[in-house]
Write a protein that holds these residues in place. Structure first.
Motif, PDB file in Angstrom:
ATOM      1  N   VAL A  16      11.666  12.743   3.214  1.00 23.79           N
ATOM      2  CA  VAL A  16      10.453  13.144   3.953  1.00 23.79           C
ATOM      3  C   VAL A  16       9.796  11.865   4.479  1.00 23.79           C
ATOM      4  N   PRO A  17      10.228  11.362   5.628  1.00 22.71           N
ATOM      5  CA  PRO A  17       9.727  10.072   6.115  1.00 22.71           C
ATOM      6  C   PRO A  17       8.222  10.019   6.332  1.00 22.71           C
ATOM      7  N   GLU A  18       7.610  11.181   6.573  1.00 21.60           N
ATOM      8  CA  GLU A  18       6.163  11.209   6.797  1.00 21.60           C
ATOM      9  C   GLU A  18       5.376  11.193   5.503  1.00 21.60           C
ATOM     10  N   ASN A  19       6.019  10.894   4.372  1.00 24.32           N
ATOM     11  CA  ASN A  19       5.337  10.933   3.084  1.00 24.32           C
ATOM     12  C   ASN A  19       4.107  10.028   2.994  1.00 24.32           C
ATOM     13  N   PRO A  20       4.064   8.841   3.626  1.00 24.95           N
ATOM     14  CA  PRO A  20       2.830   8.041   3.510  1.00 24.95           C
ATOM     15  C   PRO A  20       1.597   8.763   4.073  1.00 24.95           C
ATOM     16  N   VAL A  21       1.790   9.482   5.174  1.00 26.20           N
ATOM     17  CA  VAL A  21       0.669  10.221   5.766  1.00 26.20           C
ATOM     18  C   VAL A  21       0.253  11.365   4.846  1.00 26.20           C
ATOM     19  N   LEU A  22       1.240  12.038   4.264  1.00 26.94           N
ATOM     20  CA  LEU A  22       0.936  13.162   3.376  1.00 26.94           C
ATOM     21  C   LEU A  22       0.208  12.684   2.115  1.00 26.94           C
ATOM     22  N   MET A  23       0.640  11.572   1.543  1.00 29.71           N
ATOM     23  CA  MET A  23      -0.018  11.060   0.341  1.00 29.71           C
ATOM     24  C   MET A  23      -1.403  10.508   0.651  1.00 29.71           C
ATOM     25  N   ALA A  24      -1.579   9.922   1.836  1.00 30.68           N
ATOM     26  CA  ALA A  24      -2.921   9.499   2.245  1.00 30.68           C
ATOM     27  C   ALA A  24      -3.839  10.712   2.362  1.00 30.68           C
ATOM     28  N   GLY A  25      -3.273  11.830   2.809  1.00 26.83           N
ATOM     29  CA  GLY A  25      -4.056  13.070   2.861  1.00 26.83           C
ATOM     30  C   GLY A  25      -4.453  13.543   1.484  1.00 26.83           C
ATOM     31  N   TRP A  26      -3.548  13.412   0.504  1.00 24.24           N
ATOM     32  CA  TRP A  26      -3.911  13.751  -0.880  1.00 24.24           C
ATOM     33  C   TRP A  26      -5.130  12.947  -1.310  1.00 24.24           C
ATOM     34  N   ALA A  27      -5.062  11.626  -1.101  1.00 24.88           N
ATOM     35  CA  ALA A  27      -6.144  10.743  -1.559  1.00 24.88           C
ATOM     36  C   ALA A  27      -7.463  11.112  -0.885  1.00 24.88           C
ATOM     37  N   ARG A  28      -7.409  11.392   0.408  1.00 26.47           N
ATOM     38  CA  ARG A  28      -8.620  11.748   1.152  1.00 26.47           C
ATOM     39  C   ARG A  28      -9.201  13.073   0.661  1.00 26.47           C
ATOM     40  N   ASP A  29      -8.353  14.084   0.527  1.00 19.90           N
ATOM     41  CA  ASP A  29      -8.833  15.400   0.090  1.00 19.90           C
ATOM     42  C   ASP A  29      -9.333  15.357  -1.350  1.00 19.90           C
TER      43      ASP A  29
END
Length: 271
Positions: A16-29
């Protein structure tokens, strides 16, 4: 199994190459949810990471515990505060523990820490429903399969009522020859010893194992295998799929009070 490229099957960040964006979303939410509802911090040990964020809900009934993933070597509970939102909306308390990471500790040490965290939560006098994602799914299954009275005769025999795992790992042997194992330092013997698939099967409780619909074949095999094996032994089990979800989006329904995932956890908590 011969012919399976375990590196490809288990390297979720590569899948899942977009994982950095997804994990940044976790941190933000997660940060936004803590602003909305500040958790109580519960200590279960002396280490800096031996802490639980407790989002209390209505303060009655079973507590749902969410154990984070990260292949036992990354992240902490603060990335996942928003995973309490869906259940909190129904008045259900959610505990999100943090634990030490490999290679500073072993996987077996982390299992021990989650038992310590569970014992600390037991002081609240309420049973636990264990949930977890990825490595956290492994740890949730380990908690269901733990003999609590062997650890402490004063603990309830059924301290853990159920486990709900999301893209969990139950047989760690396939990881031994992958890059993931650089921090874990498992060999075949220690991998098997830390795998709940090979433990004594729980004498009570139930197991749900759900998998993101876009996960690798190995993640499907892991969950199907433990559901079938424990189910044959008499444990009530369910296998399920989180539609259109990859390894990083499979937990998203936890934040939605109206999701099927939250409805099932609510049911497991008797609400």
């Amino acid at each position: 199994m011969a012919g399976i490229d375990y590196e490809v099957e288990y390297n979720n960040r590569a899948r899942v190459p977009e994982n950095p964006v997804l994990m940044a979303g976790w941190a933000r939410d997660a940060a936004a949810y803590r602003e909305q509802l500040a958790p109580q911090s519960i200590r279960y040990g002396a280490g800096a990471r031996n802490a639980i964020d407790f989002f209390a809900g209505e303060g009655e009934g079973p507590i749902v515990v969410f154990i984070h993933g990260g292949y036992w070597q990354a992240l902490d509970g603060s990335f996942f505060s928003h995973c309490a939102r869906g259940l909190n909306a129904h008045g259900i308390g959610v505990a999100v523990p943090t634990y030490d990471l490999c290679p500073d500790v072993t996987v077996d040490d982390i299992i021990g820490q989650m038992r310590m965290a569970s014992c600390e939560l037991a002081r609240l006098g309420r049973p636990l429903v264990m949930s977890g994602h990825s490595a956290g799914g492994h740890l949730a299954a380990c908690m269901l399969a733990t003999d609590w009275q062997a650890l402490d005769p004063s603990l309830p025999k059924q301290l853990v009522m159920a486990a709900y795992t999301i893209s969990g790992l139950f047989d760690l042997a396939p990881l031994v020859e992958t890059s993931i194992n650089k921090a874990l330092r498992l060999d075949q013997a220690t991998a098997k010893a830390a795998s709940p698939l090979f433990w004594k099967i729980p004498a009570h409780g139930s197991l749900d194992a759900v998998v993101g619909g876009n996960e690798s074949a190995e993640y499907f095999r892991q969950s199907r295998t433990i559901v079938e094996q424990w189910g044959r032994a008499g444990v009530p089990t369910r296998f399920g799929i989180v539609p259109d979800a990859n390894h990083f989006t499979a937990i998203a329904p936890l934040a939605d009070p109206h999701s099927a995932m939250v409805a099932r956890l609510k049911q497991l908590a008797g609400r």
